[in-house]
Design a protein around this motif. Structure first.
Motif, PDB file in Angstrom:
ATOM      1  N   THR A 141    -111.522  -0.407  43.362  1.00 36.81           N
ATOM      2  CA  THR A 141    -112.460  -1.466  43.585  1.00 36.81           C
ATOM      3  C   THR A 141    -112.101  -2.354  44.718  1.00 36.81           C
ATOM      4  OG1 THR A 141    -113.413  -3.467  42.554  1.00 36.81           O
ATOM      5  CG2 THR A 141    -111.426  -3.143  41.995  1.00 36.81           C
ATOM      6  N   PRO A 142    -113.233  -2.516  45.735  1.00 37.25           N
ATOM      7  CA  PRO A 142    -112.971  -3.210  46.893  1.00 37.25           C
ATOM      8  C   PRO A 142    -112.966  -4.820  46.660  1.00 37.25           C
ATOM      9  CG  PRO A 142    -115.398  -2.559  46.698  1.00 37.25           C
ATOM     10  CD  PRO A 142    -114.563  -1.921  45.689  1.00 37.25           C
ATOM     11  N   LEU A 143    -113.056  -5.158  45.380  1.00 34.90           N
ATOM     12  CA  LEU A 143    -113.294  -6.698  45.065  1.00 34.90           C
ATOM     13  C   LEU A 143    -112.695  -6.814  43.614  1.00 34.90           C
ATOM     14  CD1 LEU A 143    -113.963  -9.589  45.205  1.00 34.90           C
ATOM     15  CD2 LEU A 143    -116.370  -9.163  44.533  1.00 34.90           C
ATOM     16  N   LEU A 144    -111.659  -7.542  43.526  1.00 37.54           N
ATOM     17  CA  LEU A 144    -111.442  -7.815  42.293  1.00 37.54           C
ATOM     18  C   LEU A 144    -111.153  -9.287  42.052  1.00 37.54           C
ATOM     19  CD1 LEU A 144    -110.111  -6.881  39.483  1.00 37.54           C
ATOM     20  CD2 LEU A 144    -107.670  -7.157  40.732  1.00 37.54           C
ATOM     21  N   MET A 145    -111.789  -9.716  41.039  1.00 38.34           N
ATOM     22  CA  MET A 145    -111.564 -11.391  40.626  1.00 38.34           C
ATOM     23  C   MET A 145    -110.880 -11.416  39.332  1.00 38.34           C
ATOM     24  SD  MET A 145    -114.982 -13.832  40.191  1.00 38.34           S
ATOM     25  CE  MET A 145    -114.886 -15.565  40.048  1.00 38.34           C
ATOM     26  N   THR A 146    -109.800 -12.307  39.267  1.00 39.78           N
ATOM     27  CA  THR A 146    -108.962 -12.521  38.242  1.00 39.78           C
ATOM     28  C   THR A 146    -109.488 -13.880  38.120  1.00 39.78           C
ATOM     29  OG1 THR A 146    -107.483 -10.915  39.133  1.00 39.78           O
ATOM     30  CG2 THR A 146    -106.695 -12.477  37.333  1.00 39.78           C
ATOM     31  N   ILE A 147    -109.529 -14.380  36.834  1.00 40.99           N
ATOM     32  CA  ILE A 147    -109.542 -15.809  36.200  1.00 40.99           C
ATOM     33  C   ILE A 147    -108.300 -16.067  35.245  1.00 40.99           C
ATOM     34  CG2 ILE A 147    -110.800 -17.360  34.835  1.00 40.99           C
ATOM     35  CD1 ILE A 147    -112.427 -16.222  37.351  1.00 40.99           C
ATOM     36  N   GLU A 148    -107.439 -17.053  35.530  1.00 41.26           N
ATOM     37  CA  GLU A 148    -106.340 -17.416  34.888  1.00 41.26           C
ATOM     38  C   GLU A 148    -106.292 -18.473  34.204  1.00 41.26           C
ATOM     39  OE1 GLU A 148    -102.900 -15.871  36.672  1.00 41.26           O
ATOM     40  OE2 GLU A 148    -103.550 -14.391  37.598  1.00 41.26           O
TER      41      GLU A 148
ATOM     42  N   LEU B 142     -95.947 -14.253  44.486  1.00 37.59           N
ATOM     43  CA  LEU B 142     -96.072 -14.388  42.946  1.00 37.59           C
ATOM     44  C   LEU B 142     -96.652 -15.609  42.712  1.00 37.59           C
ATOM     45  CD1 LEU B 142     -95.401 -13.292  40.144  1.00 37.59           C
ATOM     46  CD2 LEU B 142     -93.136 -14.496  40.256  1.00 37.59           C
ATOM     47  N   GLU B 143     -97.839 -15.604  41.760  1.00 39.87           N
ATOM     48  CA  GLU B 143     -98.289 -16.943  41.381  1.00 39.87           C
ATOM     49  C   GLU B 143     -97.796 -17.209  40.000  1.00 39.87           C
ATOM     50  OE1 GLU B 143    -100.580 -13.910  41.310  1.00 39.87           O
ATOM     51  OE2 GLU B 143    -100.875 -14.231  43.600  1.00 39.87           O
ATOM     52  N   LYS B 144     -96.903 -18.247  39.946  1.00 42.23           N
ATOM     53  CA  LYS B 144     -96.271 -18.761  38.542  1.00 42.23           C
ATOM     54  C   LYS B 144     -96.478 -20.080  38.368  1.00 42.23           C
ATOM     55  CE  LYS B 144     -92.256 -17.688  36.146  1.00 42.23           C
ATOM     56  NZ  LYS B 144     -90.784 -17.003  36.293  1.00 42.23           N
ATOM     57  N   PRO B 145     -97.502 -20.500  37.298  1.00 43.96           N
ATOM     58  CA  PRO B 145     -97.656 -21.932  37.066  1.00 43.96           C
ATOM     59  C   PRO B 145     -96.454 -22.312  36.286  1.00 43.96           C
ATOM     60  CG  PRO B 145     -99.920 -20.618  36.731  1.00 43.96           C
ATOM     61  CD  PRO B 145     -98.605 -19.473  36.914  1.00 43.96           C
ATOM     62  N   ASP B 146     -95.956 -23.535  36.098  1.00 47.59           N
ATOM     63  CA  ASP B 146     -95.074 -24.201  35.328  1.00 47.59           C
ATOM     64  C   ASP B 146     -95.843 -25.466  34.585  1.00 47.59           C
ATOM     65  OD1 ASP B 146     -95.108 -25.905  37.513  1.00 47.59           O
ATOM     66  OD2 ASP B 146     -93.164 -25.380  38.065  1.00 47.59           O
ATOM     67  N   GLU B 147     -97.228 -25.276  34.730  1.00 48.27           N
ATOM     68  CA  GLU B 147     -97.826 -26.565  33.903  1.00 48.27           C
ATOM     69  C   GLU B 147     -99.397 -26.018  33.713  1.00 48.27           C
ATOM     70  OE1 GLU B 147     -99.777 -29.980  36.463  1.00 48.27           O
ATOM     71  OE2 GLU B 147     -97.694 -29.478  37.182  1.00 48.27           O
ATOM     72  N   SER B 148    -100.081 -26.726  32.829  1.00 43.83           N
ATOM     73  CA  SER B 148    -101.493 -26.227  32.385  1.00 43.83           C
ATOM     74  C   SER B 148    -102.234 -26.251  33.652  1.00 43.83           C
ATOM     75  CB  SER B 148    -102.028 -26.978  31.554  1.00 43.83           C
ATOM     76  OG  SER B 148    -101.141 -27.117  30.325  1.00 43.83           O
ATOM     77  N   CYS B 149    -103.004 -24.915  34.006  1.00 43.24           N
ATOM     78  CA  CYS B 149    -103.917 -24.956  35.017  1.00 43.24           C
ATOM     79  C   CYS B 149    -104.802 -23.995  34.826  1.00 43.24           C
ATOM     80  CB  CYS B 149    -103.105 -24.795  36.224  1.00 43.24           C
ATOM     81  SG  CYS B 149    -102.115 -23.087  36.504  1.00 43.24           S
ATOM     82  N   ASP B 150    -105.855 -23.958  35.768  1.00 44.38           N
ATOM     83  CA  ASP B 150    -107.067 -22.925  35.665  1.00 44.38           C
ATOM     84  C   ASP B 150    -107.271 -22.445  37.113  1.00 44.38           C
ATOM     85  OD1 ASP B 150    -109.127 -21.348  34.920  1.00 44.38           O
ATOM     86  OD2 ASP B 150    -110.345 -23.073  34.057  1.00 44.38           O
ATOM     87  N   PHE B 151    -107.004 -21.255  37.441  1.00 46.81           N
ATOM     88  CA  PHE B 151    -107.418 -20.805  38.823  1.00 46.81           C
ATOM     89  C   PHE B 151    -107.923 -19.582  38.878  1.00 46.81           C
ATOM     90  CE2 PHE B 151    -102.911 -20.014  37.934  1.00 46.81           C
ATOM     91  CZ  PHE B 151    -102.874 -18.507  38.500  1.00 46.81           C
ATOM     92  N   VAL B 152    -108.608 -19.146  40.036  1.00 54.61           N
ATOM     93  CA  VAL B 152    -109.268 -17.841  40.240  1.00 54.61           C
ATOM     94  C   VAL B 152    -108.639 -17.300  41.259  1.00 54.61           C
ATOM     95  CG1 VAL B 152    -111.188 -16.910  41.014  1.00 54.61           C
ATOM     96  CG2 VAL B 152    -111.315 -19.028  39.647  1.00 54.61           C
ATOM     97  N   LEU B 153    -108.487 -15.879  41.243  1.00 53.85           N
ATOM     98  CA  LEU B 153    -107.916 -14.985  42.311  1.00 53.85           C
ATOM     99  C   LEU B 153    -109.040 -14.006  42.738  1.00 53.85           C
ATOM    100  CD1 LEU B 153    -104.489 -13.823  40.844  1.00 53.85           C
ATOM    101  CD2 LEU B 153    -104.807 -16.058  42.375  1.00 53.85           C
ATOM    102  N   LEU B 154    -109.059 -13.923  44.066  1.00 56.82           N
ATOM    103  CA  LEU B 154    -110.018 -13.013  44.588  1.00 56.82           C
ATOM    104  C   LEU B 154    -109.158 -11.985  45.436  1.00 56.82           C
ATOM    105  CD1 LEU B 154    -112.886 -15.512  45.517  1.00 56.82           C
ATOM    106  CD2 LEU B 154    -113.354 -13.469  43.799  1.00 56.82           C
ATOM    107  N   SER B 155    -109.249 -10.819  45.093  1.00 55.25           N
ATOM    108  CA  SER B 155    -108.472  -9.567  46.064  1.00 55.25           C
ATOM    109  C   SER B 155    -109.519  -8.997  46.788  1.00 55.25           C
ATOM    110  CB  SER B 155    -107.738  -8.724  45.124  1.00 55.25           C
ATOM    111  OG  SER B 155    -106.499  -9.280  44.556  1.00 55.25           O
ATOM    112  N   LEU B 156    -109.589  -8.922  48.053  1.00 52.25           N
ATOM    113  CA  LEU B 156    -110.619  -8.414  49.001  1.00 52.25           C
ATOM    114  C   LEU B 156    -110.195  -7.361  49.714  1.00 52.25           C
ATOM    115  CD1 LEU B 156    -112.533 -11.647  49.875  1.00 52.25           C
ATOM    116  CD2 LEU B 156    -112.922 -10.522  48.099  1.00 52.25           C
ATOM    117  N   SER B 157    -110.582  -6.135  49.668  1.00 54.00           N
ATOM    118  CA  SER B 157    -110.106  -5.103  50.475  1.00 54.00           C
ATOM    119  C   SER B 157    -110.496  -5.409  52.011  1.00 54.00           C
ATOM    120  CB  SER B 157    -110.530  -3.708  50.016  1.00 54.00           C
ATOM    121  OG  SER B 157    -111.967  -3.795  50.346  1.00 54.00           O
ATOM    122  N   ASN B 158    -109.848  -4.518  52.982  1.00 47.92           N
ATOM    123  CA  ASN B 158    -110.093  -5.030  54.291  1.00 47.92           C
ATOM    124  C   ASN B 158    -111.593  -4.573  54.545  1.00 47.92           C
ATOM    125  OD1 ASN B 158    -107.372  -5.270  54.617  1.00 47.92           O
ATOM    126  ND2 ASN B 158    -106.889  -3.095  55.430  1.00 47.92           N
TER     127      ASN B 158
END
Length: 353
Positions: free
Chosen positions: A34-41, A119-135
């Motif tokens: 996929t040229p676009l991947l969205m991750t909700i953590e 590496l994304e590694k939280p050490d406390e409560s959080c909510d974030f979005v990752l967007l992986s975009l192909s070239n």
């Protein structure tokens, strides 16, 4: 016939997002086209709960874990040939790089360059979005961002971050590791707007209505319009040259020498904080052999030392060095030294000197 031809113009094979050891091999394989991947953590340390949701143009999955569950922990740096955008909606997370780490807080946005181990590694409560975009997808966003001027002319926008990203896409490497966008106003006010934008992205990818692919480009252009506004955000670029392969190879060699090659790929990966595929590739490029074969050279070296300096039997040496197959040991030793372990002991034993 024309419609069919047009539907084939987009080449997914050239827009592959290849993720190494980000979560699991199964997930890597299922989202890699996929040229676009969205991750909700979502991390809640008080309730010992975390949730990962992956949304791609042709993929959706959700996993829930206990934070205390070892299977939920991402331990190794990973990398991929695409740009990664991290946006923190609530709380704070850490992002590790090869030689450092940085905290990103609510409302902050980080764009990580291609092929940068992180590496994304939280050490406390959080909510974030990752967007992986192909070239391909990133380039489409930049090339389709236009603005109408006061005299009703349509002009292409090219802010500083676009120019930098295009330099990276064209191969003009500047060793930029990441760009950090920090809000200049109340972060809660900004995240309330961006969260709605992410919700629209999720809805667009899930519904897949006509034109959804181009709508996603439009939504990401709108997102960029927010983070590049000087009245809302300030941008910093961090130029840090990643550790060179030669340095990593020397570290691999040092550890294998210390352990006589008696270390698994997983253990070596954990010790060096690198994805084992990355370590294997470095050894392969350097020597033309696999990481396992390279490890065995140190093990056979230890075997040769034990043969010439001790009275241990060959069976005892095989057991000491963790070989489960005697034939395999004999073949490996002969391949390395050209003679059998018995002949080696007879010729080179210090007791014969």
């Amino acid at each position: 016939m024309e419609d069919k031809k047009e539907s084939q113009e987009f080449d997914y094979e050239n827009s592959v997002i290849k993720i190494k050891n980000a979560y699991s091999e199964k997930i890597s394989q299922s989202v890699q086209k996929t040229p676009l991947l969205m991750t909700i953590e979502y991390f809640d340390f008080n309730k010992d709960f975390l949730r990962f949701s992956w949304i791609g143009l042709n993929h959706f999955s959700t996993k829930q874990y206990r934070i205390s569950d070892p299977n939920s922990q991402r331990k190794n740096l990973h990398y991929h040939d695409n740009f990664e955008i991290i946006y923190v909606i609530r709380g704070t997370s850490r992002v590790f790089f090869e030689n450092s780490y940085v905290y990103i807080h609510q409302g902050e946005c980080m764009i990580i360059n291609r092929n940068i181990a992180h590496l994304e590694k939280p050490d406390e409560s959080c909510d974030f979005v990752l967007l992986s975009l192909s070239n391909h997808f990133m380039k489409a966003i930049i090339e389709n961002d236009y603005i109408i001027s006061d005299n009703d002319k349509i002009n292409k926008r090219m802010p500083q971050i676009y120019r930098m990203l295009m330099d990276e896409l064209s191969g003009v490497r500047k060793n930029i590791q990441y760009w950090l966008f920090s809000p200049t106003i109340d972060s809660t006010e900004i995240t309330s707007r961006t969260e709605l934008k992410f919700a629209e992205m999720i809805s667009t990818m899930n519904q897949k209505k006509d034109g959804f692919y181009f709508h996603m480009q439009e939504l990401l252009v709108q997102f960029f319009c927010v983070i590049i506004q000087p009245s809302l955000y300030q941008m910093q670029q961090f130029i840090v040259a990643p550790k060179k392969s030669e340095e990593i190879f020397k570290e691999i060699t040092r550890i294998l020498e210390e352990r006589d090659g008696l270390i698994s790929r997983a253990e070596l990966s954990k010790k060096m904080n690198y994805d084992d595929h990355h370590l294997s590739r470095i050894v392969k490029n350097k020597l033309g052999i696999s990481l396992v074969d390279y490890s065995r050279t140190f093990t056979t070296k230890k075997a040769a030392l034990l043969l010439t300096t001790t009275d241990m039997s060959i069976e005892e040496i095989i057991q000491e060095l963790g070989f489960s197959n005697k034939t395999y040991f004999f073949n490996l030793f002969k391949k390395t030294y050209g003679i059998t372990p018995n002949d080696y002991r007879e010729v080179f034993s210090s007791k014969n000197e």
